[in-house]
Design a protein around this motif. Structure first.
Motif, PDB file in Angstrom:
ATOM      1  N   GLY B  62       0.820  -1.208   0.000  1.00 14.72           N
ATOM      2  CA  GLY B  62       0.000   0.000   0.000  1.00 14.72           C
ATOM      3  C   GLY B  62       0.853   1.256   0.000  1.00 14.72           C
ATOM      4  N   PHE B  65       2.217   1.760  -3.511  1.00 17.13           N
ATOM      5  CA  PHE B  65       1.251   2.321  -4.454  1.00 17.13           C
ATOM      6  C   PHE B  65       1.079   3.821  -4.231  1.00 17.13           C
ATOM      7  CE2 PHE B  65      -0.515  -2.137  -4.355  1.00 17.13           C
ATOM      8  CZ  PHE B  65       0.024  -2.476  -5.582  1.00 17.13           C
ATOM      9  N   LEU B  66       1.004   4.221  -2.974  1.00 21.49           N
ATOM     10  CA  LEU B  66       0.831   5.646  -2.689  1.00 21.49           C
ATOM     11  C   LEU B  66       2.060   6.445  -3.135  1.00 21.49           C
ATOM     12  CD1 LEU B  66      -0.889   5.446   0.818  1.00 21.49           C
ATOM     13  CD2 LEU B  66      -1.938   6.036  -1.381  1.00 21.49           C
ATOM     14  N   VAL B  89       6.051 -12.383  -6.440  1.00 24.34           N
ATOM     15  CA  VAL B  89       4.878 -13.259  -6.527  1.00 24.34           C
ATOM     16  C   VAL B  89       3.607 -12.496  -6.150  1.00 24.34           C
ATOM     17  CG1 VAL B  89       3.751 -15.256  -5.439  1.00 24.34           C
ATOM     18  CG2 VAL B  89       6.152 -15.408  -6.131  1.00 24.34           C
ATOM     19  N   ILE B  90       3.674 -11.735  -5.076  1.00 25.55           N
ATOM     20  CA  ILE B  90       2.471 -11.043  -4.596  1.00 25.55           C
ATOM     21  C   ILE B  90       2.136  -9.845  -5.478  1.00 25.55           C
ATOM     22  CG2 ILE B  90       1.404  -9.880  -2.627  1.00 25.55           C
ATOM     23  CD1 ILE B  90       1.955 -12.939  -2.355  1.00 25.55           C
ATOM     24  N   GLN B  93       0.057 -10.761  -8.233  1.00 28.01           N
ATOM     25  CA  GLN B  93      -1.337 -11.033  -7.890  1.00 28.01           C
ATOM     26  C   GLN B  93      -2.182  -9.770  -7.847  1.00 28.01           C
ATOM     27  OE1 GLN B  93      -3.166 -13.654  -7.547  1.00 28.01           O
ATOM     28  NE2 GLN B  93      -1.640 -15.282  -7.660  1.00 28.01           N
ATOM     29  N   TYR B  94      -1.559  -8.622  -7.688  1.00 29.74           N
ATOM     30  CA  TYR B  94      -2.316  -7.370  -7.698  1.00 29.74           C
ATOM     31  C   TYR B  94      -2.758  -7.002  -9.120  1.00 29.74           C
ATOM     32  CZ  TYR B  94      -1.376  -5.648  -2.896  1.00 29.74           C
ATOM     33  OH  TYR B  94      -1.340  -5.451  -1.543  1.00 29.74           O
ATOM     34  N   HIS B  95      -2.166  -7.645 -10.108  1.00 27.30           N
ATOM     35  CA  HIS B  95      -2.459  -7.344 -11.522  1.00 27.30           C
ATOM     36  C   HIS B  95      -2.190  -5.878 -11.834  1.00 27.30           C
ATOM     37  CE1 HIS B  95      -4.039 -11.338 -11.751  1.00 27.30           C
ATOM     38  NE2 HIS B  95      -4.917 -11.069 -10.813  1.00 27.30           N
ATOM     39  N   VAL B  96      -1.112  -5.379 -11.303  1.00 28.13           N
ATOM     40  CA  VAL B  96      -0.773  -3.968 -11.531  1.00 28.13           C
ATOM     41  C   VAL B  96       0.645  -3.810 -12.058  1.00 28.13           C
ATOM     42  CG1 VAL B  96      -2.354  -3.010  -9.832  1.00 28.13           C
ATOM     43  CG2 VAL B  96      -0.052  -3.735  -9.123  1.00 28.13           C
ATOM     44  N   GLN B  99       1.567  -1.113 -14.376  1.00 27.03           N
ATOM     45  CA  GLN B  99       1.572   0.270 -13.885  1.00 27.03           C
ATOM     46  C   GLN B  99       2.971   0.729 -13.486  1.00 27.03           C
ATOM     47  OE1 GLN B  99      -1.222   1.343 -10.893  1.00 27.03           O
ATOM     48  NE2 GLN B  99      -2.958   0.387 -11.913  1.00 27.03           N
TER      49      GLN B  99
END
Lengths: 158, 112
Positions: B62, B65-66, B89-90, B93-96, B99
């Motif tokens: 988080g 991302f910010l 890996v994680i 999973q965010y499918h980002v 970005q």
């Protein structure tokens, strides 16, 4: 396993130590490295949720029970002073303009576990039971909420 | 150098933020302070070095991302380098992943 005297700055490290023991227990499943990362993440998030949301009783120990029956790995986390009346909402997509960060912990528990059962106990506590299988599930886990019942792995916590 | 603390290093107009072994909510304050310093120095590029990061929880992501959003607003090129293991890996999973600009290592940022 029981975790006492947890302080925020060391919490994740201690949760990782517990999660590694869970992974060790799952050795007969011959998990891939990637799958180990997934299960480790889900277990840490479950413990982290219990730690953060059980703050009504500071100092209350966290408890986790893990077992490895057949071809699965079961984990139960005891949440002190927390009840679930409904399944937590899925977080908003991070591609959306409204980028909320919260809710991803439970999302990853649903992503990596094949089944989640939340059991609300009679004393205001909750057991969150997660079932993991060898491979990553293809869909989000179903979540069911039960009241006044003991969890799947009832019994003594070790 | 402690694996428990993030460190910031300036290389010209590029800045390298080396992440600690565990990225969680405890890193929010130091990372925000580092980012403010980077912006104050008119950095053109901020490289987040994941090579020493063994684990990130969802709150750690988080923060990431910010920071990426803040970098975009400040016109700072935001690059992730050295992603392996659990963070990779994680993050998948965010499918980002699309970005972010992701490169194999910090050195590649200076080559490219």
């Amino acid at each position: 396993m029981e975790l006492e005297n947890i302080v925020s700055s060391e919490a994740t490290k201690r949760f990782l130590e517990v999660a590694d023991k869970v992974i060790q227990l799952g050795q007969p499943l011959r998990l891939s490295t990637s799958r180990e990362h997934e299960i480790r993440t889900a277990v840490v998030e479950a413990l982290s949720n219990a730690f953060r949301h059980g703050s009504d009783s500071p100092g209350a120990p966290l408890r986790l029970h893990a077992s490895q029956p057949d071809d699965q790995l079961n984990v139960v986390v005891y949440n002190h002073d927390r009840r679930f009346d409904r399944v937590p909402e899925e977080p908003k997509n991070l591609n959306d303009s409204d980028k909320r960060i919260g809710g991803w912990g439970f999302h990853f528990m649903r992503t990596f576990a094949s089944e989640i059962v939340i059991s609300n106990g009679s004393r205001g506590h909750t057991f969150v039971s997660l079932k993991f299988e060898r491979d990553t599930p293809s869909t989000l886990a179903d979540v069911s909420i039960q009241d006044e019942k003991k969890p799947r792995n009832q019994g003594k916590y070790e | 150098m402690s694996k428990q603390k993030a460190t910031l290093e300036q290389r010209g107009t590029f800045w390298v933020l080396k992440l600690p072994a565990i990225l969680d909510i405890n890193q929010e304050e130091p990372l925000n302070e580092f980012f403010a310093k980077v912006v104050a120095h008119d950095a053109s590029k901020l490289i987040l070095d994941f090579s020493g990061c063994e684990y990130s929880d969802t709150r750690g992501f988080g923060i990431l991302f910010l920071l990426s959003q803040a970098a975009k607003e400040a016109s700072v090129d935001f690059v992730l380098a050295g992603l392996t293991g659990q963070p990779l890996v994680i993050l998948n999973q965010y499918h980002v992943m699309d970005q972010f600009r992701i490169i194999p290592s910090v050195d590649d940022a200076f080559d490219g």
